[in-house]
Scaffold this motif. Sequence first.
Motif, PDB file in Angstrom:
ATOM      1  N   SER A   1       0.714  -1.310   0.242  1.00  0.00           N
ATOM      2  CA  SER A   1       0.149  -0.195  -0.316  1.00  0.00           C
ATOM      3  C   SER A   1       1.024   1.751  -0.484  1.00  0.00           C
ATOM      4  O   SER A   1       0.236   2.034  -0.556  1.00  0.00           O
ATOM      5  CB  SER A   1      -1.226  -0.015   1.023  1.00  0.00           C
ATOM      6  N   LYS A   2       2.014   1.072   0.715  1.00  0.00           N
ATOM      7  CA  LYS A   2       2.766   2.469   0.795  1.00  0.00           C
ATOM      8  C   LYS A   2       3.875   2.564  -0.730  1.00  0.00           C
ATOM      9  O   LYS A   2       3.571   3.665  -1.286  1.00  0.00           O
ATOM     10  CB  LYS A   2       3.900   2.862   1.401  1.00  0.00           C
ATOM     11  N   LEU A   3       3.882   1.684  -1.895  1.00  0.00           N
ATOM     12  CA  LEU A   3       4.261   1.433  -3.313  1.00  0.00           C
ATOM     13  C   LEU A   3       3.292   2.246  -3.831  1.00  0.00           C
ATOM     14  O   LEU A   3       3.372   3.396  -4.508  1.00  0.00           O
ATOM     15  CB  LEU A   3       4.531   0.186  -3.496  1.00  0.00           C
ATOM     16  N   LYS A   4       2.211   2.166  -3.446  1.00  0.00           N
ATOM     17  CA  LYS A   4       0.736   3.182  -4.534  1.00  0.00           C
ATOM     18  C   LYS A   4       1.070   4.096  -3.754  1.00  0.00           C
ATOM     19  O   LYS A   4       0.471   5.130  -4.664  1.00  0.00           O
ATOM     20  CB  LYS A   4      -0.587   2.082  -4.256  1.00  0.00           C
ATOM     21  N   GLU A   5       1.300   4.677  -3.036  1.00  0.00           N
ATOM     22  CA  GLU A   5       0.456   5.890  -1.795  1.00  0.00           C
ATOM     23  C   GLU A   5       1.528   7.093  -2.364  1.00  0.00           C
ATOM     24  O   GLU A   5       1.454   7.851  -2.692  1.00  0.00           O
ATOM     25  CB  GLU A   5       0.553   5.944  -0.188  1.00  0.00           C
ATOM     26  N   TYR A   6       3.211   6.087  -2.639  1.00  0.00           N
ATOM     27  CA  TYR A   6       3.690   6.674  -2.575  1.00  0.00           C
ATOM     28  C   TYR A   6       4.756   6.904  -4.225  1.00  0.00           C
ATOM     29  O   TYR A   6       5.089   7.724  -4.512  1.00  0.00           O
ATOM     30  CB  TYR A   6       5.291   6.826  -2.194  1.00  0.00           C
ATOM     31  N   GLN A   7       3.540   6.439  -5.566  1.00  0.00           N
ATOM     32  CA  GLN A   7       3.675   6.052  -6.688  1.00  0.00           C
ATOM     33  C   GLN A   7       4.731   5.329  -7.216  1.00  0.00           C
ATOM     34  O   GLN A   7       5.541   6.360  -7.491  1.00  0.00           O
ATOM     35  CB  GLN A   7       3.584   7.917  -7.248  1.00  0.00           C
ATOM     36  N   VAL A   8       5.416   4.938  -6.744  1.00  0.00           N
ATOM     37  CA  VAL A   8       6.839   3.758  -7.072  1.00  0.00           C
ATOM     38  C   VAL A   8       6.493   3.815  -8.378  1.00  0.00           C
ATOM     39  O   VAL A   8       5.341   2.333  -8.342  1.00  0.00           O
ATOM     40  CB  VAL A   8       7.303   2.959  -5.775  1.00  0.00           C
ATOM     41  N   GLU A   9       7.797   3.393  -9.006  1.00  0.00           N
ATOM     42  CA  GLU A   9       7.505   3.187 -10.448  1.00  0.00           C
ATOM     43  C   GLU A   9       8.323   1.912 -10.540  1.00  0.00           C
ATOM     44  O   GLU A   9       7.379   0.936 -11.733  1.00  0.00           O
ATOM     45  CB  GLU A   9       8.353   4.412 -11.305  1.00  0.00           C
ATOM     46  N   GLU A  10       9.092   1.437  -9.636  1.00  0.00           N
ATOM     47  CA  GLU A  10      10.038  -0.100  -9.717  1.00  0.00           C
ATOM     48  C   GLU A  10      10.178  -0.261  -8.389  1.00  0.00           C
ATOM     49  O   GLU A  10      11.067   0.812  -7.171  1.00  0.00           O
ATOM     50  CB  GLU A  10      10.570  -0.029 -10.741  1.00  0.00           C
ATOM     51  N   TYR A  11       9.834  -1.768  -7.893  1.00  0.00           N
ATOM     52  CA  TYR A  11      10.582  -2.064  -7.427  1.00  0.00           C
ATOM     53  C   TYR A  11      11.927  -3.466  -7.196  1.00  0.00           C
ATOM     54  O   TYR A  11      11.088  -4.066  -8.361  1.00  0.00           O
ATOM     55  CB  TYR A  11       9.315  -2.585  -5.955  1.00  0.00           C
ATOM     56  N   ARG A  12      12.064  -3.451  -6.235  1.00  0.00           N
ATOM     57  CA  ARG A  12      12.861  -4.855  -5.786  1.00  0.00           C
ATOM     58  C   ARG A  12      12.580  -5.201  -4.430  1.00  0.00           C
ATOM     59  O   ARG A  12      12.773  -4.434  -3.074  1.00  0.00           O
ATOM     60  CB  ARG A  12      13.838  -4.844  -6.050  1.00  0.00           C
ATOM     61  N   ALA A  13      11.990  -6.819  -4.388  1.00  0.00           N
ATOM     62  CA  ALA A  13      11.825  -6.864  -3.135  1.00  0.00           C
ATOM     63  C   ALA A  13      12.020  -8.371  -2.761  1.00  0.00           C
ATOM     64  O   ALA A  13      12.423  -9.439  -3.547  1.00  0.00           O
ATOM     65  CB  ALA A  13      10.496  -7.808  -2.622  1.00  0.00           C
TER      66      ALA A  13
END
Length: 299
Positions: A63-75
């Motif tokens: 939900s934080k990724l969506k809230e901060y409008q993250v374009e790319e991530y690695r988990a």
Amino acid sequence: MQRKAVIDLGTNTFHLLIVEQQEHTLHTLLKVREYVKLGADGIHQLSEAAMERGIRTLADFASKLKEYQVEEYRAIGTAALRTASNTASFLVDVLHSTGLKIEVISPELEADLISKGIRMDVPLSRMESSMMLDIGGGSVECIFHNYEQLQEAVSFPVGVAVLHRMFHHHDPLRMDEETQLRNHLDQYYKPLSRRFRNSRPVMIGASGSFEVLDDYFTVPCPWSAEEVLKICREIAAMDQAARESHPAIPSERVGYIVMACVLIAYLIEEFDIPQVWYTPFALKEGVLSVWYPDHKLVS
């Protein structure tokens, strides 16, 4: 301006770091740490309770990724997810529940990313010999450098959660338990000490348990190894009530900090360490350095 995120699924702790790129600087937008204790019930098979804690935390991260409008991530998953027999089903549940795709990395890649992260913060060019140390719940990464030249990188399954289950059966820790623990460490570190002890490497401790040492000291690092040894022995001799009441030991670290201190003391003695540094940079920052070489990370 780009926004990217790194999620680090450790054996004990899950981390989320969201940054925004502005020219050659990475600005930290959000930094979250949750003590999930994924491997608290053992890392060979994740318990249902541990997996539920993990999924709840990852749902919040998503939900934080969506809230901060993250374009790319690695988990990224490390020791516990490398080891557990039910990792595959856990990753499927995570994907279905949160939409996050988890990448379980090798010990070699984990050590490489930790090294890259630490190099963003610590001046290796001024250190003739150094030993980076990242103490996790499931594994411990040791990375040796001669100035900026990598000499050796290893990952051993002697994280604090593993050691705690194997050796910490009485509180305070008994002498015979510490002796057994040290004998266990010998099989991993004796061959390395024969190679590197004469160079007397500086120890560079990355985040995690070293934060406790940082809180103990009233002066910034580097610290003398003798002073670090004194603190580690003091903590290792405490019972749980003493650890819980100590202002420098967070409640989340009360359980495993004894194992971390015994390990640090063992390595200081085994490698004849003269000095100890602390850095909050580790794997997450290493991922950022792959995306953004030669960038500076600021709060």
